[in-house]
Design a protein around this motif. Structure first.
Motif, PDB file in Angstrom:
ATOM      1  N   TRP A  86      35.777  50.317  46.424  1.00  0.00           N
ATOM      2  CA  TRP A  86      36.962  49.708  47.040  1.00  0.00           C
ATOM      3  C   TRP A  86      38.128  50.689  47.131  1.00  0.00           C
ATOM      4  O   TRP A  86      39.234  50.304  47.497  1.00  0.00           O
ATOM      5  CB  TRP A  86      37.358  48.452  46.275  1.00  0.00           C
ATOM      6  N   ARG A  87      37.874  51.954  46.779  1.00  0.00           N
ATOM      7  CA  ARG A  87      38.890  53.013  46.865  1.00  0.00           C
ATOM      8  C   ARG A  87      40.184  52.615  46.162  1.00  0.00           C
ATOM      9  O   ARG A  87      41.277  52.645  46.743  1.00  0.00           O
ATOM     10  CB  ARG A  87      39.160  53.368  48.320  1.00  0.00           C
ATOM     11  N   LYS A 117      35.327  53.262  43.128  1.00  0.00           N
ATOM     12  CA  LYS A 117      35.047  54.114  44.297  1.00  0.00           C
ATOM     13  C   LYS A 117      34.750  53.285  45.538  1.00  0.00           C
ATOM     14  O   LYS A 117      35.198  53.610  46.628  1.00  0.00           O
ATOM     15  CB  LYS A 117      33.866  55.034  44.000  1.00  0.00           C
ATOM     16  N   ASN A 168      42.902  52.912  42.888  1.00  0.00           N
ATOM     17  CA  ASN A 168      43.480  53.735  41.835  1.00  0.00           C
ATOM     18  C   ASN A 168      44.218  52.794  40.899  1.00  0.00           C
ATOM     19  O   ASN A 168      44.917  51.886  41.347  1.00  0.00           O
ATOM     20  CB  ASN A 168      44.465  54.761  42.401  1.00  0.00           C
TER      21      ASN A 168
END
Length: 91
Positions: A76-77, A74, A79
């Motif tokens: 470092w955003r 979360k 996926n």
């Protein structure tokens, strides 16, 4: 080493943060856990990890390690193609 569920992807660099976290997990004497993202060579260029050392129980250590790993995703955003964090080892 405790209950090893899968071999964690560790960099060869001894100063890598995830290698340092895994070594701390191995050296810890109490209930501890190490969580990491899976590494997919083709899609993921990074590995995020989390650890919990000397917790009151193995379950508590696993919960904290997972929260730490998911917090990194979360922060470092990021996926991942592999779907997020999983417990690699716990004791």
């Amino acid at each position: 080493m405790g209950d090893k569920r899968f071999p964690p992807p560790l960099a060869m660099n001894p100063k890598d943060q995830c290698r340092i976290a895994y070594n701390a997990y191995v050296a810890a004497g109490g209930h501890s856990a190490y969580a990491t993202t899976f590494y997919t060579r083709v899609r993921d260029l990074y590995v995020v990890c989390g650890k919990a050392l000397n917790a009151p129980s193995q379950k508590a250590a696993e919960d904290v390690a997972m929260r730490n790993c998911q917090g990194g995703l979360k922060k470092w955003r990021l996926n991942t193609a592999s779907g997020g964090c999983a417990i690699a080892a716990s004791k």
